[in-house]
Design a protein around this motif. Structure first.
Motif, PDB file in Angstrom:
ATOM      1  N   LEU A 157       0.813  -1.217   0.000  1.00  0.00           N
ATOM      2  CA  LEU A 157       0.000   0.000   0.000  1.00  0.00           C
ATOM      3  C   LEU A 157       0.847   1.266   0.000  1.00  0.00           C
ATOM      4  N   GLY A 158       2.048   1.196   0.597  1.00  0.00           N
ATOM      5  CA  GLY A 158       2.886   2.399   0.650  1.00  0.00           C
ATOM      6  C   GLY A 158       3.151   3.004  -0.721  1.00  0.00           C
ATOM      7  N   PRO A 159       3.728   2.260  -1.656  1.00  0.00           N
ATOM      8  CA  PRO A 159       3.971   2.831  -2.988  1.00  0.00           C
ATOM      9  C   PRO A 159       2.674   3.210  -3.721  1.00  0.00           C
ATOM     10  N   LEU A 160       1.617   2.417  -3.590  1.00  0.00           N
ATOM     11  CA  LEU A 160       0.367   2.728  -4.285  1.00  0.00           C
ATOM     12  C   LEU A 160      -0.206   4.068  -3.828  1.00  0.00           C
ATOM     13  N   LEU A 161      -0.272   4.271  -2.511  1.00  0.00           N
ATOM     14  CA  LEU A 161      -0.830   5.517  -1.992  1.00  0.00           C
ATOM     15  C   LEU A 161       0.079   6.706  -2.308  1.00  0.00           C
ATOM     16  N   THR A 162       1.392   6.473  -2.314  1.00  0.00           N
ATOM     17  CA  THR A 162       2.320   7.552  -2.672  1.00  0.00           C
ATOM     18  C   THR A 162       2.073   8.027  -4.099  1.00  0.00           C
ATOM     19  N   GLY A 163       1.945   7.113  -5.030  1.00  0.00           N
ATOM     20  CA  GLY A 163       1.691   7.493  -6.415  1.00  0.00           C
ATOM     21  C   GLY A 163       0.332   8.141  -6.596  1.00  0.00           C
ATOM     22  N   ALA A 164      -0.685   7.627  -5.848  1.00  0.00           N
ATOM     23  CA  ALA A 164      -2.031   8.175  -5.997  1.00  0.00           C
ATOM     24  C   ALA A 164      -2.106   9.614  -5.507  1.00  0.00           C
ATOM     25  N   PHE A 165      -1.471   9.944  -4.384  1.00  0.00           N
ATOM     26  CA  PHE A 165      -1.540  11.294  -3.849  1.00  0.00           C
ATOM     27  C   PHE A 165      -0.565  12.240  -4.540  1.00  0.00           C
ATOM     28  N   ARG A 166       0.552  11.723  -5.036  1.00  0.00           N
ATOM     29  CA  ARG A 166       1.519  12.594  -5.701  1.00  0.00           C
ATOM     30  C   ARG A 166       1.037  12.989  -7.095  1.00  0.00           C
ATOM     31  N   HIS A 167       0.328  12.088  -7.745  1.00  0.00           N
ATOM     32  CA  HIS A 167      -0.181  12.367  -9.090  1.00  0.00           C
ATOM     33  C   HIS A 167      -1.693  12.214  -9.069  1.00  0.00           C
ATOM     34  N   GLN A 168      -2.333  13.145  -8.391  1.00  0.00           N
ATOM     35  CA  GLN A 168      -3.779  13.055  -8.219  1.00  0.00           C
ATOM     36  C   GLN A 168      -4.493  13.370  -9.528  1.00  0.00           C
ATOM     37  N   ALA A 169      -5.623  12.735  -9.672  1.00  0.00           N
ATOM     38  CA  ALA A 169      -6.520  12.972 -10.806  1.00  0.00           C
ATOM     39  C   ALA A 169      -7.930  12.707 -10.316  1.00  0.00           C
ATOM     40  N   GLU A 170      -8.914  13.042 -11.142  1.00  0.00           N
ATOM     41  CA  GLU A 170     -10.289  12.823 -10.719  1.00  0.00           C
ATOM     42  C   GLU A 170     -10.583  11.340 -10.482  1.00  0.00           C
ATOM     43  N   THR A 171      -9.853  10.476 -11.142  1.00  0.00           N
ATOM     44  CA  THR A 171     -10.091   9.034 -11.004  1.00  0.00           C
ATOM     45  C   THR A 171      -8.872   8.348 -10.392  1.00  0.00           C
ATOM     46  N   TRP A 172      -8.233   8.998  -9.406  1.00  0.00           N
ATOM     47  CA  TRP A 172      -7.017   8.430  -8.830  1.00  0.00           C
ATOM     48  C   TRP A 172      -7.293   7.085  -8.159  1.00  0.00           C
ATOM     49  N   ASP A 173      -8.513   6.918  -7.611  1.00  0.00           N
ATOM     50  CA  ASP A 173      -8.821   5.669  -6.921  1.00  0.00           C
ATOM     51  C   ASP A 173      -8.837   4.473  -7.868  1.00  0.00           C
ATOM     52  N   LEU A 174      -8.996   4.739  -9.172  1.00  0.00           N
ATOM     53  CA  LEU A 174      -8.974   3.636 -10.127  1.00  0.00           C
ATOM     54  C   LEU A 174      -7.596   2.996 -10.223  1.00  0.00           C
ATOM     55  N   HIS A 175      -6.577   3.661  -9.754  1.00  0.00           N
ATOM     56  CA  HIS A 175      -5.241   3.097  -9.748  1.00  0.00           C
ATOM     57  C   HIS A 175      -5.001   2.262  -8.493  1.00  0.00           C
ATOM     58  N   VAL A 176      -5.656   2.630  -7.398  1.00  0.00           N
ATOM     59  CA  VAL A 176      -5.401   1.973  -6.120  1.00  0.00           C
ATOM     60  C   VAL A 176      -6.337   0.790  -5.901  1.00  0.00           C
ATOM     61  N   VAL A 177      -7.663   1.031  -6.082  1.00  0.00           N
ATOM     62  CA  VAL A 177      -8.647  -0.003  -5.727  1.00  0.00           C
ATOM     63  C   VAL A 177      -8.472  -1.285  -6.546  1.00  0.00           C
ATOM     64  N   PRO A 178      -8.331  -1.223  -7.890  1.00  0.00           N
ATOM     65  CA  PRO A 178      -8.134  -2.485  -8.619  1.00  0.00           C
ATOM     66  C   PRO A 178      -6.872  -3.235  -8.191  1.00  0.00           C
ATOM     67  N   ALA A 179      -5.792  -2.485  -7.917  1.00  0.00           N
ATOM     68  CA  ALA A 179      -4.565  -3.145  -7.481  1.00  0.00           C
ATOM     69  C   ALA A 179      -4.762  -3.831  -6.130  1.00  0.00           C
ATOM     70  N   VAL A 180      -5.469  -3.148  -5.207  1.00  0.00           N
ATOM     71  CA  VAL A 180      -5.723  -3.742  -3.895  1.00  0.00           C
ATOM     72  C   VAL A 180      -6.556  -5.009  -4.036  1.00  0.00           C
ATOM     73  N   TRP A 181      -7.610  -4.949  -4.865  1.00  0.00           N
ATOM     74  CA  TRP A 181      -8.435  -6.147  -5.075  1.00  0.00           C
ATOM     75  C   TRP A 181      -7.607  -7.283  -5.694  1.00  0.00           C
ATOM     76  N   GLY A 182      -6.746  -6.944  -6.632  1.00  0.00           N
ATOM     77  CA  GLY A 182      -5.902  -7.964  -7.249  1.00  0.00           C
ATOM     78  C   GLY A 182      -4.970  -8.628  -6.243  1.00  0.00           C
ATOM     79  N   TYR A 183      -4.322  -7.799  -5.396  1.00  0.00           N
ATOM     80  CA  TYR A 183      -3.434  -8.365  -4.379  1.00  0.00           C
ATOM     81  C   TYR A 183      -4.223  -9.201  -3.366  1.00  0.00           C
ATOM     82  N   LEU A 184      -5.431  -8.762  -3.036  1.00  0.00           N
ATOM     83  CA  LEU A 184      -6.252  -9.515  -2.096  1.00  0.00           C
ATOM     84  C   LEU A 184      -6.609 -10.892  -2.654  1.00  0.00           C
ATOM     85  N   LEU A 185      -6.968 -10.943  -3.932  1.00  0.00           N
ATOM     86  CA  LEU A 185      -7.285 -12.228  -4.557  1.00  0.00           C
ATOM     87  C   LEU A 185      -6.069 -13.142  -4.595  1.00  0.00           C
ATOM     88  N   VAL A 186      -4.892 -12.567  -4.856  1.00  0.00           N
ATOM     89  CA  VAL A 186      -3.668 -13.376  -4.856  1.00  0.00           C
ATOM     90  C   VAL A 186      -3.409 -13.958  -3.466  1.00  0.00           C
TER      91      VAL A 186
END
Length: 421
Positions: free
Chosen positions: A151-180
């Motif tokens: 989560l550290g690198p994901l949240l760093t990238g999301a807040f450093r390069h914010q966009a209207e859909t920044w959560d689309l970068h974090v949430v799918p990755a989190v779900w993918g890691y959770l499934l793994v």
């Protein structure tokens, strides 16, 4: 030496087993191939790890040549930095199976650079590989450290390069890691279940081997002891009978060694062909068993009727071992002058075996005896093993002194195998 009679109203029918051969499923070849690959990987794990790492490195460097800009937040990141980060992410994958948490910690540094710079390299998702092995091999608490490293690198990238859909970068990755992680936990649970089944099967096999060893060694040693005692008394008066006793001892010893070799052969890692094909004793072997007991000095009267219904090899083995155990106990505990009678009956509801003798429950043959080791109350596994065998076929075994106290009786009933329990 004494003799007995064997009454056989009809020839014992022989049942044959017909084997049906079917077509070989393609999945069998697939399983064999996977088993060979797994065996090779077990012997040389570095080969597979190096191959996987090389393929992933080539793929990451191809992406670093320009494809990474399709998902980057900052396409102006220097190419040398992208190539360096890609290489730093991929190389630790080689050690993912040996030290997955350490590998994930090392990978977190270049992934953090990728997220902070805005390159958002696809190689960062390779963190799923050590995550899977953490869930598969490490304690559950290790997943908490893994979550922090992911989560550290994901949240760093999301807040450093914010966009209207920044959560689309974090949430799918989190779900993918959770499934793994759930996949690793599932595989681990299935593996533990299989290991538990193997342990239970091994325990059952050890119990079966203990029963077989008890039956083989106990019976044959009792017969040999009886023959030796008879030969000792006959040596002074009838040398010819003494020689016959020695011959019988030799024959019985060879039979015991043959059975032990067959039993121990299945314990080897590579079973020999003879160990696999040697049949277990059955009803057809009862006459030879009874004749050996007679040679040991115990008169046995046996009734062996024609088989009225088919019996499985396991049921026949149970009946054979019950006769063997009963006659062995008679040899050991019934005393001098004892006689035995064995009756095998086939009824509409099953098979009934009754073995009686004329010895008392407290009678003992000459010689030393361990304290508490009488008939029906010994420390051995004889009667307990017989009950276990009978229970496998929904049968019952009763053993105890006769009502008048002048003998012992063993009664075994096996219901028809296609009848309700």
């Amino acid at each position: 030496m004494t003799t007995g009679t064997t009454r056989t109203p009809g020839a014992t029918g022989a049942t044959g087993a017909t084997g049906a051969t079917g077509t070989t499923a393609p999945s069998r070849y697939v399983r064999r191939l996977l088993a060979r690959v797994q065996a090779f990987d077990t012997r040389r794990p570095w080969v597979w790890d190096a191959l996987v790492t090389a393929v992933l490195l080539v793929t990451a460097l191809v992406d670093a040549s320009g494809g990474w800009r399709n998902t980057a937040r900052d396409p102006s990141v220097p190419v040398w930095l992208v190539a360096t980060v890609s290489t730093a992410v991929v190389l630790p994958v080689h050690w993912r199976r040996r030290s997955p948490l350490a590998v994930l910690s090392v990978m977190a540094v270049p992934v953090l650079v990728s997220e902070a710079s805005g390159a958002f390299l696809q190689a960062g998702y390779l963190q799923a590989l050590p995550l899977f092995h953490i869930a598969l091999r490490r304690p559950p608490r290790a997943l908490l450290w893994a979550a922090a490293l992911l989560l550290g690198p994901l949240l760093t990238g999301a807040f450093r390069h914010q966009a209207e859909t920044w959560d689309l970068h974090v949430v799918p990755a989190v779900w993918g890691y959770l499934l793994v992680a759930l996949l690793g936990i599932t595989v681990r649970s299935r593996k533990e279940e299989r290991e538990q089944e193997v342990r239970l099967a091994a325990a059952a096999e050890r119990a079966r081997i203990a029963r077989e060893m008890h039956d083989i060694i106990g019976h044959n040693l009792s017969v040999i002891t009886g023959l030796a005692d008879g030969g000792r008394y006959a040596a002074a008066k009838n040398p010819e009978r003494a020689a016959q006793a020695l011959d019988a001892i030799s024959t019985t010893s060879r039979q015991a060694l043959t059975e032990l070799r067959r039993l121990l052969g299945v314990l080897r890692e590579e079973e020999t062909e003879s160990a696999v094909r040697s049949p277990q004793p059955g009803l057809a072997d009862l006459p030879a068993l009874i004749e050996g007991v007679r040679r040991a000095g115990l008169p046995v009267e046996a009734t062996l009727p024609a088989r009225a219904h088919p019996l499985s090899p396991g049921a026949e083995l149970t009946l054979y071992r019950a006769v063997q155990e009963a006659l062995t106990n008679t040899l050991k505990h019934a005393g001098e002058g004892a006689k035995a009678e064995m009756t095998l009956a086939y009824g509409p509801e099953g098979t009934v075996l009754v073995v009686t003798d004329t010895g008392g429950p407290a009678a003992e043959p000459p010689g030393p005896r361990l304290q508490g080791q009488g008939r029906g109350q010994g420390r051995g596994r004889g009667l307990a093993g017989m009950r276990e065998r009978a229970a496998l076929y929904d049968g019952t075994l009763e053993s105890g002194p006769l009502p008048e106290g002048a003998g012992w009786r063993l009664r075994l009933r096996l219901p028809l195998e296609d009848s309700p329990s």
